[in-house]
Design an enzyme around this catalytic site. Structure first.
Site, PDB file in Angstrom:
ATOM      1  N   THR A 193       1.497  -4.567   4.072  1.00 24.65           N
ATOM      2  CA  THR A 193       1.694  -4.726   5.681  1.00 24.65           C
ATOM      3  C   THR A 193       0.748  -6.344   5.801  1.00 24.65           C
ATOM      4  OG1 THR A 193      -0.716  -3.681   5.857  1.00 24.65           O
ATOM      5  CG2 THR A 193       1.111  -2.497   6.366  1.00 24.65           C
ATOM      6  N   ASP A 194       0.167  -6.623   4.960  1.00 26.63           N
ATOM      7  CA  ASP A 194      -0.757  -7.935   5.260  1.00 26.63           C
ATOM      8  C   ASP A 194       0.238  -9.027   5.333  1.00 26.63           C
ATOM      9  OD1 ASP A 194      -3.009  -6.575   4.984  1.00 26.63           O
ATOM     10  OD2 ASP A 194      -3.324  -7.614   2.737  1.00 26.63           O
ATOM     11  N   THR A 251       0.973  -1.329   0.156  1.00 26.10           N
ATOM     12  CA  THR A 251       0.010  -0.270   0.036  1.00 26.10           C
ATOM     13  C   THR A 251       0.691   1.100   0.124  1.00 26.10           C
ATOM     14  OG1 THR A 251      -1.897  -1.046   1.100  1.00 26.10           O
ATOM     15  CG2 THR A 251      -1.797   1.320   1.398  1.00 26.10           C
ATOM     16  N   SER A 293       1.518  -7.476  -0.870  1.00 23.32           N
ATOM     17  CA  SER A 293       2.205  -8.634  -0.102  1.00 23.32           C
ATOM     18  C   SER A 293       1.486  -9.810   0.010  1.00 23.32           C
ATOM     19  CB  SER A 293       2.711  -7.928   1.241  1.00 23.32           C
ATOM     20  OG  SER A 293       1.634  -7.939   2.012  1.00 23.32           O
TER      21      SER A 293
HETATM   22  N1  ASP Z   1      -2.659  -5.344   0.806  1.00 18.42           N
HETATM   23  C1  ASP Z   1      -1.532  -4.699   1.134  1.00 18.42           C
HETATM   24  C2  ASP Z   1      -0.371  -5.426   1.131  1.00 18.42           C
HETATM   25  O1  ASP Z   1      -0.105  -6.086   1.853  1.00 18.42           O
HETATM   26  C3  ASP Z   1      -2.091  -3.918   2.408  1.00 18.42           C
HETATM   27  C4  ASP Z   1      -0.958  -3.075   3.056  1.00 18.42           C
HETATM   28  O2  ASP Z   1       0.111  -2.836   2.503  1.00 18.42           O
HETATM   29  O3  ASP Z   1      -1.390  -2.277   3.921  1.00 18.42           O
HETATM   30  O4  ASP Z   1       0.269  -5.122   0.267  1.00 18.42           O
END
Ligand code: ASP
Length: 215
Positions: free
Chosen positions: A87-88, A12, A54
């Site tokens: 973050t995931d 993100t 991710s």
């Molecule tokens: N779906 C995103 C990822 O993990 C979520 C994020 O980065 O907060 O790439």
């Protein structure tokens, strides 16, 4: 001047608007261009290794990241590494890298954000600043920097999907935090090297997850 290398993998934090909605479209240089003030007092370079949400990061990508970090260690320029990451699955990558980069001689700090850097309310700038402080600290290990805290890579877990306090450290306090004194470190929690650096990039794929639930 501390030398820090930013490795971009997507997530993100690097998202921009496209016809399909938000997609990780920003390079490492694009991230640094948005944050010119970061260059004051630091020599920062960037390299792109992946450009993925991710949820698409698999053990093959952990291997690629670990090999890239080992290459950087061999090159010898960087004193610390920031890895921007979605973050995931950031906690999984951080944990895997902690074991793949055995006795790592520099800090590798994973960070990301809940809102893209291009969003005026993004938490990304603060998270990169925290990661930069840790990457330049000289404390070796694999860490997650989020919401002004530094967590051990082996202890971080994502527990919130919208709150900026997205990660918690399981069964041990955060190894560091930022306050008005700057970066504070709980030195006793830092990983301790017990030999030379070794890249352990071979992973066993024959792994089964068994969930035990009441009833
Ligand atoms: N779906 C995103 C990822 O993990 C979520 C994020 O980065 O907060 O790439």
């Amino acid at each position: 001047m501390k030398k820090v290398l930013l490795l971009a993998t997507g997530g993100t934090i690097a998202c921009t608007h496209s016809e399909e909605g938000l997609t990780p479209g920003m390079s490492g240089d694009g991230i640094l261009e948005l944050l010119p003030e970061l260059r004051e007092g630091f020599a920062i370079e960037s390299r792109d290794i992946l450009n993925l949400d991710s949820s698409n990061i698999q053990p093959e990508e952990w291997q690629r990241i670990a090999e890239k970090v080992a290459e950087l260690i061999e090159e010898g320029w960087a004193e610390g590494v920031i890895l921007t990451h979605g973050t995931d699955t950031m906690a999984y990558t951080a944990s895997a890298l902690s074991f793949m980069l055995e006795n790592i001689p520099l800090p590798v700090v994973l960070t990301g954000s809940q809102l893209p850097l291009t969003d005026p309310l993004s938490d990304g700038l603060e998270n990169i600043r925290t990661a930069l402080a840790m990457a330049a600290s000289g404390h070796s290990g694999v860490f997650v920097a989020f919401n002004r805290q530094i967590l051990l890579g082996t202890r971080a877990v994502k527990v919130r999907t919208t709150n900026f306090q997205a990660f918690e450290s399981v069964n041990v306090k955060p190894v560091g935090w930022i306050d008005s004194r700057g970066l504070n470190i709980r030195e006793g929690l830092l990983p301790k090297a017990d030999g030379p650096f070794q890249l352990r990039s071979q992973l066993c794929k024959e792994v089964v997850l068994i969930k035990l639930i009441p009833g």
